[in-house]
Design a protein around this motif. Structure first.
Motif, mmCIF file in Angstrom:
data_model
loop_
_atom_site.group_PDB
_atom_site.id
_atom_site.type_symbol
_atom_site.label_atom_id
_atom_site.label_comp_id
_atom_site.label_asym_id
_atom_site.label_seq_id
_atom_site.Cartn_x
_atom_site.Cartn_y
_atom_site.Cartn_z
ATOM 1 N N ARG A 101 0.832 -1.213 0.000
ATOM 2 C CA ARG A 101 0.000 0.000 0.000
ATOM 3 C C ARG A 101 0.861 1.255 0.000
ATOM 4 N N GLN A 104 3.205 1.440 -3.447
ATOM 5 C CA GLN A 104 2.499 1.609 -4.720
ATOM 6 C C GLN A 104 1.998 3.026 -4.944
ATOM 7 N N ASP A 105 1.910 3.804 -3.908
ATOM 8 C CA ASP A 105 1.342 5.145 -3.987
ATOM 9 C C ASP A 105 2.442 6.146 -3.640
ATOM 10 N N ARG A 106 2.974 6.836 -4.642
ATOM 11 C CA ARG A 106 4.123 7.708 -4.416
ATOM 12 C C ARG A 106 3.814 8.815 -3.414
ATOM 13 N N ALA A 108 1.544 8.654 -0.931
ATOM 14 C CA ALA A 108 1.477 8.026 0.391
ATOM 15 C C ALA A 108 2.866 7.678 0.897
ATOM 16 N N ASN A 148 1.244 8.645 -9.990
ATOM 17 C CA ASN A 148 1.234 8.283 -8.577
ATOM 18 C C ASN A 148 1.361 6.780 -8.382
ATOM 19 N N ARG A 149 0.897 6.030 -9.358
ATOM 20 C CA ARG A 149 0.969 4.582 -9.279
ATOM 21 C C ARG A 149 1.633 4.030 -10.538
ATOM 22 N N SER A 177 -3.518 10.618 -12.196
ATOM 23 C CA SER A 177 -3.165 11.094 -10.863
ATOM 24 C C SER A 177 -1.654 10.990 -10.698
#
Length: 356
Positions: A101, A104-106, A108, A148-149, A177
C-alpha cells in the motif's frame, strides 16, 4: 514464531528474473517453489518446478495457490494489496500488504517517510492540469511529474524545465493522478538494502553507488566511496524505521540521493532489488538467500562483502550478446535470465565483477 522448514514450498507472486533468483536461492536451502503469475511462462519457469497461471484479482485461484504452499512472497510491488489479503486469509504472506500500500502510492510513500522524520524532495499532489500549475508555482518549474501509481525504470515520468512544459508533461503521463517532485541537487545515488527477520532483527548490506542511464540502473559499485559512506548511517536509521513501522519481514530496499543536506529519500521497493544483484557473489549471504531465510523464519546470514570491490552491471538489450567476452574474464560472474528476445531497455541479465 513460525518456522518454515526446508522441504516446504515457497509460493512466489511473479515469475520474472527476481522470482528466478529467489527460486534458485530457495532450492539451495532445500525448498521447493511454486510461481503464480498471469503470464504463461517467464524467467522463473526454468528453475521452479511449479507454475500456476492466474490473475491477481481471481480470489479462487489465489486461494487454491495459497493452499498449495507453506508461505507466500512476491517479487514485484505492482500487485493489488487485496490479492495479498486474500492469500493471507489462507496462510502466511511475507512481507504483508501494508508494504505494498505504501510503496504503490508515491504520494502516500512520501508522506509516510516524512512522518518518520525522513528528508524527501519537495512534492505536491497533482490530479488535474490546474493542480499541476499550482504545484509548479509552489515547487518550481524544474521538476519531475510522476504517475502516482505504477511506472518503473523511468516509465510514467515527464521532466519539466519551465512553466510552459506543464501541458506537455501532463499529456505525456496520460493525464493520470500524479505527484510533482522538485529537483534535488545531489552528487550520487545509493541504495540501502536490509533484511528484517520475523523476530525484528535487521541486517544491512554495504550500500552501493548506483549509476542510472536513461532512467534504468546501469551499474552498482560497493564500497560506495566516502561521500555515500558518510551518509549511510542516517539512511540506514530511516530504512530501519520504515521496516519497523511496517512490521516488515524479508528484504527491503530504500533508494537515496547523497546531497549536501544529507541522504534524501527517493523511493522504496518492498522486495529484493536490482542494485543488490551483486550480493550473489559479492556478499557472504546474498539478498535472495536472506530473503528466503527471513520469510521462512530462519537465522539471518552474514551480509558482509566477500571481496574488496564488487561491481554489478546490468546487461540491457543486445548487451547480453557480449557473453563470450564477459566469460573470458575470470573475475566476471555472468547471470542471464533466459529471456528469448533482447529489446532496447529490457534487462536480459547482469554481470558481477569481483576484485579480491
Amino acid at each position: 514464531m513460525t518456522t518454515i522448514a526446508p522441504g516446504s514450498t515457497i509460493g512466489i507472486l511473479g515469475g520474472g528474473q527476481l522470482g528466478r533468483m529467489i527460486a534458485i536461492a530457495a532450492a539451495q536451502l532445500g525448498y521447493r517453489t511454486h510461481i503464480f503469475a498471469p503470464e504463461e511462462s517467464g524467467p522463473a519457469a526454468d528453475v521452479s518446478p511449479r507454475w500456476t497461471r492466474g490473475e491477481y484479482d481471481d480470489p479462487h485461484a489465489l486461494a487454491a495457490f495459497a493452499d498449495s504452499v507453506d508461505v507466500v512472497t512476491y517479487e514485484f510491488e505492482n500487485i493489488a494489496p487485496s490479492a495479498v489479503e486474500t492469500l493471507a486469509g489462507h496462510g502466511l504472506v511475507r512481507p504483508g500488504a501494508q508494504a505494498l500500500r505504501v510503496a504503490q502510492d508515491r504520494l502516500a510513500e512520501k508522506r509516510f517517510v516524512c512522518d518518520l522524520g525522513g528528508l524527501t524532495a519537495p512534492f505536491a499532489p497533482v490530479d488535474s492540469l490546474d493542480d499541476l500549475e499550482t504545484a509548479i508555482a509552489q515547487i518550481g518549474s524544474r521538476a519531475i511529474l510522476k504517475t502516482n501509481r505504477m511506472g518503473y525504470d523511468g516509465k510514467g515520468q515527464a521532466r519539466l524545465n519551465e512553466p510552459g512544459d506543464a501541458v506537455g508533461a501532463w499529456n505525456a503521463i496520460g493525464r493520470q493522478s500524479a505527484i510533482l517532485e522538485g529537483f534535488v541537487t545531489f552528487a550520487e545515488e545509493f541504495s540501502v538494502i536490509l533484511v528484517r527477520g520475523v523476530d525484528g532483527e535487521v541486517r544491512f548490506w554495504d550500500s552501493s553507488a548506483n549509476v542510472h542511464v536513461d532512467g534504468i540502473l546501469d551499474t552498482s559499485i560497493a564500497p560506495a566511496g566516502p561521500l555515500i559512506e558518510g551518509q549511510v548511517p542516517a539512511a540506514r536509521a530511516l530504512a530501519r524505521q520504515i521496516a519497523d513501522a511496517l512490521d516488515y519481514v524479508g528484504v527491503l530496499t530504500c533508494e537515496f540521493f547523497a546531497s549536501a543536506d544529507g541522504p534524501v529519500f527517493n523511493e522504496m521497493a518492498p522486495r529484493v532489488h536490482n542494485s543488490g544483484h551483486g550480493t550473489i557473489e559479492g556478499a557472504v549471504t546474498s539478498q535472495f538467500e536472506n530473503h528466503v531465510r527471513a520469510i521462512c523464519g530462519l537465522p539471518l546470514g552474514d551480509t558482509a562483502l566477500a571481496a574488496r570491490r564488487v561491481e554489478m552491471r546490468n546487461l540491457i538489450g543486445d548487451a547480453a550478446h557480449e557473453w563470450p567476452a564477459i566469460l573470458s574474464d575470470p573475475a566476471n560472474h555472468l547471470h542471464l535470465y533466459g529471456k528469448d528476445e533482447a529489446r532496447p531497455g529490457r534487462k536480459m541479465g547482469h554481470v558481477t565483477r569481483l576484485t579480491l
